[in-house]
Structure formats: C-alpha cells, structure tokens
Design a protein around this motif. Structure first.
Motif, PDB file in Angstrom:
ATOM      1  N   PHE A 120       0.886  -1.164   0.000  1.00 36.07           N
ATOM      2  CA  PHE A 120       0.000   0.000   0.000  1.00 36.07           C
ATOM      3  C   PHE A 120       0.925   1.216   0.000  1.00 36.07           C
ATOM      4  CE2 PHE A 120      -2.633  -3.404   1.549  1.00 36.07           C
ATOM      5  CZ  PHE A 120      -3.821  -3.199   0.857  1.00 36.07           C
ATOM      6  N   THR A 121       1.392   1.556  -1.199  1.00 40.04           N
ATOM      7  CA  THR A 121       2.480   2.510  -1.372  1.00 40.04           C
ATOM      8  C   THR A 121       1.972   3.944  -1.307  1.00 40.04           C
ATOM      9  OG1 THR A 121       3.494   0.884  -2.851  1.00 40.04           O
ATOM     10  CG2 THR A 121       4.435   3.109  -2.855  1.00 40.04           C
ATOM     11  N   ASP A 122       2.560   4.730  -0.423  1.00 37.05           N
ATOM     12  CA  ASP A 122       2.230   6.153  -0.303  1.00 37.05           C
ATOM     13  C   ASP A 122       0.736   6.381  -0.093  1.00 37.05           C
ATOM     14  OD1 ASP A 122       4.933   6.902  -0.718  1.00 37.05           O
ATOM     15  OD2 ASP A 122       4.677   6.681  -2.873  1.00 37.05           O
ATOM     16  N   CYS A 123       0.086   5.472   0.621  1.00 38.41           N
ATOM     17  CA  CYS A 123      -1.339   5.626   0.885  1.00 38.41           C
ATOM     18  C   CYS A 123      -1.562   6.512   2.106  1.00 38.41           C
ATOM     19  CB  CYS A 123      -1.993   4.259   1.067  1.00 38.41           C
ATOM     20  SG  CYS A 123      -2.144   3.341  -0.498  1.00 38.41           S
ATOM     21  N   GLY A 124      -2.769   7.027   2.230  1.00 39.63           N
ATOM     22  CA  GLY A 124      -3.079   8.046   3.212  1.00 39.63           C
ATOM     23  C   GLY A 124      -2.981   7.585   4.646  1.00 39.63           C
ATOM     24  N   SER A 125      -2.964   8.551   5.539  1.00 39.39           N
ATOM     25  CA  SER A 125      -2.897   8.276   6.981  1.00 39.39           C
ATOM     26  C   SER A 125      -3.818   9.238   7.711  1.00 39.39           C
ATOM     27  CB  SER A 125      -1.459   8.429   7.482  1.00 39.39           C
ATOM     28  OG  SER A 125      -0.950   9.715   7.174  1.00 39.39           O
ATOM     29  N   PRO A 172       5.500  -8.331  -1.006  1.00 38.77           N
ATOM     30  CA  PRO A 172       6.113  -7.249  -1.789  1.00 38.77           C
ATOM     31  C   PRO A 172       5.690  -7.289  -3.257  1.00 38.77           C
ATOM     32  CG  PRO A 172       7.722  -8.962  -1.348  1.00 38.77           C
ATOM     33  CD  PRO A 172       6.480  -9.372  -0.626  1.00 38.77           C
ATOM     34  N   GLY A 173       4.443  -6.904  -3.482  1.00 41.95           N
ATOM     35  CA  GLY A 173       3.902  -6.837  -4.835  1.00 41.95           C
ATOM     36  C   GLY A 173       3.024  -5.615  -4.961  1.00 41.95           C
ATOM     37  N   GLY A 174       3.180  -4.896  -6.069  1.00 39.93           N
ATOM     38  CA  GLY A 174       2.404  -3.680  -6.287  1.00 39.93           C
ATOM     39  C   GLY A 174       3.273  -2.555  -6.789  1.00 39.93           C
ATOM     40  N   HIS A 175       3.113  -1.374  -6.194  1.00 38.18           N
ATOM     41  CA  HIS A 175       3.795  -0.173  -6.676  1.00 38.18           C
ATOM     42  C   HIS A 175       5.028   0.201  -5.869  1.00 38.18           C
ATOM     43  CE1 HIS A 175      -0.045   0.228  -8.778  1.00 38.18           C
ATOM     44  NE2 HIS A 175       0.544   1.089  -9.579  1.00 38.18           N
ATOM     45  N   GLY A 176       5.491  -0.701  -5.023  1.00 38.44           N
ATOM     46  CA  GLY A 176       6.705  -0.433  -4.279  1.00 38.44           C
ATOM     47  C   GLY A 176       7.945  -0.716  -5.097  1.00 38.44           C
ATOM     48  N   ASP A 177       9.097  -0.557  -4.477  1.00 37.15           N
ATOM     49  CA  ASP A 177      10.355  -0.755  -5.200  1.00 37.15           C
ATOM     50  C   ASP A 177      10.593  -2.225  -5.536  1.00 37.15           C
ATOM     51  OD1 ASP A 177      11.211   1.979  -5.202  1.00 37.15           O
ATOM     52  OD2 ASP A 177      11.633   1.785  -3.065  1.00 37.15           O
ATOM     53  N   VAL A 178      10.008  -3.122  -4.747  1.00 41.07           N
ATOM     54  CA  VAL A 178      10.060  -4.555  -5.050  1.00 41.07           C
ATOM     55  C   VAL A 178       8.652  -4.990  -5.439  1.00 41.07           C
ATOM     56  CG1 VAL A 178      10.539  -6.862  -4.158  1.00 41.07           C
ATOM     57  CG2 VAL A 178      11.960  -4.925  -3.434  1.00 41.07           C
ATOM     58  N   SER A 181      15.733   2.813  -3.791  1.00 34.54           N
ATOM     59  CA  SER A 181      14.497   3.558  -3.568  1.00 34.54           C
ATOM     60  C   SER A 181      14.156   4.420  -4.784  1.00 34.54           C
ATOM     61  CB  SER A 181      14.650   4.446  -2.329  1.00 34.54           C
ATOM     62  OG  SER A 181      13.485   5.196  -2.111  1.00 34.54           O
ATOM     63  N   THR A 182      12.897   4.340  -5.201  1.00 43.66           N
ATOM     64  CA  THR A 182      12.398   5.158  -6.313  1.00 43.66           C
ATOM     65  C   THR A 182      11.738   6.407  -5.739  1.00 43.66           C
ATOM     66  OG1 THR A 182      11.982   3.192  -7.651  1.00 43.66           O
ATOM     67  CG2 THR A 182      10.855   5.206  -8.305  1.00 43.66           C
ATOM     68  N   PRO A 183      12.052   7.585  -6.251  1.00 40.80           N
ATOM     69  CA  PRO A 183      11.392   8.801  -5.757  1.00 40.80           C
ATOM     70  C   PRO A 183       9.873   8.677  -5.863  1.00 40.80           C
ATOM     71  CG  PRO A 183      13.230   9.364  -7.181  1.00 40.80           C
ATOM     72  CD  PRO A 183      13.051   7.885  -7.294  1.00 40.80           C
ATOM     73  N   ALA A 184       9.179   9.178  -4.852  1.00 38.64           N
ATOM     74  CA  ALA A 184       7.719   9.059  -4.816  1.00 38.64           C
ATOM     75  C   ALA A 184       7.079   9.668  -6.051  1.00 38.64           C
ATOM     76  CB  ALA A 184       7.178   9.734  -3.554  1.00 38.64           C
ATOM     77  N   ALA A 185       7.601  10.800  -6.508  1.00 39.88           N
ATOM     78  CA  ALA A 185       7.023  11.459  -7.688  1.00 39.88           C
ATOM     79  C   ALA A 185       7.118  10.567  -8.916  1.00 39.88           C
ATOM     80  CB  ALA A 185       7.729  12.788  -7.938  1.00 39.88           C
ATOM     81  N   MET A 239       4.502   7.796  -8.634  1.00 38.93           N
ATOM     82  CA  MET A 239       3.163   8.310  -8.905  1.00 38.93           C
ATOM     83  C   MET A 239       2.960   8.566 -10.388  1.00 38.93           C
ATOM     84  SD  MET A 239       1.902   8.093  -5.998  1.00 38.93           S
ATOM     85  CE  MET A 239       3.144   6.842  -5.705  1.00 38.93           C
ATOM     86  N   GLN A 240       4.007   9.047 -11.051  1.00 37.48           N
ATOM     87  CA  GLN A 240       3.921   9.302 -12.497  1.00 37.48           C
ATOM     88  C   GLN A 240       3.725   8.009 -13.253  1.00 37.48           C
ATOM     89  OE1 GLN A 240       6.475   8.699 -15.063  1.00 37.48           O
ATOM     90  NE2 GLN A 240       5.245   9.684 -16.663  1.00 37.48           N
ATOM     91  N   LEU A 241       4.466   6.976 -12.875  1.00 32.20           N
ATOM     92  CA  LEU A 241       4.328   5.691 -13.565  1.00 32.20           C
ATOM     93  C   LEU A 241       2.977   5.040 -13.290  1.00 32.20           C
ATOM     94  CD1 LEU A 241       7.909   4.245 -12.960  1.00 32.20           C
ATOM     95  CD2 LEU A 241       6.984   5.153 -15.100  1.00 32.20           C
TER      96      LEU A 241
END
Length: 372
Positions: A279-284, A311-317, A358-362, A365-367
C-alpha cells in the motif's frame, strides 16, 4: 395461501425477465431458492518461453516514451528472446492514452493473433483498460493462450484472462524494466516466463491472520478491479478465491470504501484467503498505524488466513504472481509461504532477502498514472 400467491407472482415475473424478492417466513428457501452467483474459474497455463521466442510489447493504457520501450526490447534480446513492438505503440491521444480505444484493442488482437508471439508485456499502467472490457470477447482471449504481464491498470486484463480461463502474470512492465532489468523483481519475472516458478517465504507480520488455504489467485490493484464488479472482467465472481490486493496513493477512506463494496457484493465471502500487498504512499488520515491494521477487523470476521506485507504492487520490489493459478498460502506465527500449484521448476525465494534502490515518490506516482 399467501405463500402460494407469492410463488405464483415470482414465477410470472421471472418468466417476464424480472427479479422479485419476497418475504414468506422462516422457510422461504423451500419456495424460491437463492441463486449461486459465483462462477468457476479454471485456467490453463500458457507454455513457458524458450530461447528465440517472440515477446510483444503493447500499451493498453497510458502512453510510454519510446525510449523506455526500446530499452525493454534491448533487455529482452539480452535474455535470448525476440521483442516485437505493437504497431500503435508510441502514439498518444488526449494527452495520456496510448492511442484510441480502437488502436489499443488492435494491438492486443495483433499480439494474440500472431502464433509466433508467446508472451505479451505491457509497457505501462495508468488508466484506460476499463474502456476495453466490452471490446474484447472471452472466446478470443481463450483461443490463443499466452502469457500477459503487467500490473496496476493491467489488473483489468488479468480479470478478463482469468474469466476466459488463461493464467497471466502480475509483474513488472517496460516503465520499470527500462531501468536495466537486473533487479530481483525483473529477473524473477524473466525466470517465471522461462518456467522457474517461485515459492515465496515471507517474514511474520503483526497483522497476519494465521491459517492455511488453497484457491484461485485473483485481484490486483484495488481501485482498478473493484469497479469491474459485474462485468466480464470480474474474476472475483469465482469460487474459492485467494484475493490479492495492492494500492498506491489512495486515502484510507477510499480503500475502506472499495473493500466494503467488495464485502457488500459477496466477494469476501467467496475468499478462502487474502494476500495484502504493498500500500504505497497511501493516506494516513485516520489513527490506524497502517492500511493492514485498518482492514484487520473486517477481514477477521471471515475466519480465513490473511497474509500481509507481500512485496507486490507499486513499491520498489514487485515480485511476480501467477493470476488465475491455484495457490496455497500458509500463514503462521513465525512467517508465511505462498506456493503456486502449477508445473515448472520450483524456486525458493525468501522475500526478506530482497532489496531494491528507492524510487522517488514522484516517479512512482507518475508511472502509476496518479501524476504527470
């Protein structure tokens, strides 16, 4: 007498093409049985690749720079495969789409229709595959089983293929392969295409719910597959499911909303187990310590195993998963395993040992199509 009248009314309306709900007392079920709305998902496994096989690169969703596509083509060549690029790849419509609906459908049919093409890798997700659902038939997808690889918005295509009876791979795409393809995410996807099937060992997670279950793996990006409920891309209508869920840059309340939509439509009741991915960069916006913590009580009601932190989804792995395959999850207090019950050379993979830059958050999000 009231029961007889209700039965007659229900019969008349049923033959008129209408649906009626009646309340006839405690023994309703012996008058109008409840229909089973689930379907059977029984998928064939496409052939694994061998040296020299053709792999098509297509863009079913958002536009991908041709530089990324060419780098991926070069990588596939280094793997001993022959890349072929879809005729409409490189086009851009309305600022983001990788061509019109007709052009994107045309490239899918081009890849499916060429018997020399043994696998299809999507260049990028973003948005747009929901526009293709009613343009494709399950029969044409089933007629030529071949691996399709992608994630994020490509979850719609995974749903279509599972309903058509063809396994597919939730895995990395050209936007990420173009970085070099030497990371574990990329090499495990390559190995899977070549017949080396991972068996994942995962560390313990505080939100895990212990248990062991087998079922058909479906799902993907939550906000992509949840809106497909009721369509021919809805693989969650299947029985005995292992549901995989991941998300990126969504608020907690929207994740909760989508999960409750699944719940109200009976999806969670059809699950034998749940796998929660990244759950990458999801809200809090709430005080839950994590999305998994927010979902824990809801999922605990079903008394099924829940494997958290895959580790599956939009994270670095982003490790590959075989969608539509029979899988077994074994969730224990000291860790968990995820096994694909398909033929191939079994490859043990300890996810705790896998790291990535580590991939920059921006950039993430763009990808993902969340930002430009």
């Amino acid at each position: 007498m009231n029961k007889i009248l209700n039965w007659m009314l229900a019969t008349i309306l049923t033959f008129s093409g209408l649906t009626v709900l009646t309340s006839c007392g405690d023994d309703d079920d012996d008058i109008i049985p409840t229909a089973d709305k689930s379907v059977v998902i029984d998928c064939v496994k496409p052939d694994y690749l061998k040296a020299g096989d053709k792999v098509a690169l297509i863009s079913p969703s958002y536009y991908t720079p041709m530089e990324n596509v060419q780098k991926t083509a070069d990588l596939l060549q280094s793997w001993g495969l022959e890349p072929v690029i879809g005729p409409n790849v490189g086009k851009i419509v309305d600022g983001r789409y990788a061509g019109t609906v007709e052009e994107r459908i045309s490239d899918i049919r081009w890849a499916l229709g060429d018997p020399a093409v043994k696998a299809i890798i999507c260049n990028r997700g973003g948005y747009g595959t929901i526009q293709l659902i009613d343009q494709l038939t399950l029969a044409e997808l089933k007629a030529s089983p071949k691996w399709l690889v992608g994630f994020s918005d490509i979850s719609t295509l995974h749903g279509l293929l599972s309903r058509a009876g063809v396994m597919s791979i939730h895995g990395t795409m050209s936007s990420f392969l173009a970085k070099g393809g030497t990371d574990t995410t990329s090499t495990l996807m390559r190995d899977l295409l070549l017949g080396n099937v991972p068996c994942y060992e995962l560390p313990a997670h505080e939100q895990n719910i212990v248990g062991k279950a087998s079922g058909v793996l479906v799902g993907g990006n939550l906000c992509t597959f949840a809106p497909n409920l009721g369509s021919q891309a809805d693989a969650t209508k299947g029985k005995d499911l292992i549901l995989f869920i991941e998300e990126v840059e969504e608020s907690m309340h929207n994740i909760d909303r989508q999960m409750r939509i699944l719940q109200m439509n009976g999806v969670l009741s059809r699950c034998k187990g749940i796998i929660l991915g990244e759950f990458t960069d999801c809200g809090s916006e709430f005080t839950y310590e994590s999305v998994e913590a927010m979902l824990h009580d809801m999922l605990a009601e079903y008394h099924i195993p829940v494997l958290c932190g895959f580790p599956g989804g939009h994270g670095d792995v982003n490790l590959p998963l075989v969608m539509g395959a029979s899988v077994t999850i074994d969730v224990r207090n000291d860790g968990a395993t995820l096994q694909f019950n398909i033929d191939g050379n079994q490859q043990q993979v300890n996810t705790d040992d896998i790291t990535a830059p580590s991939t920059p958050a921006a950039t993430r999000m763009q990808l993902a199509g969340k930002r430009e």
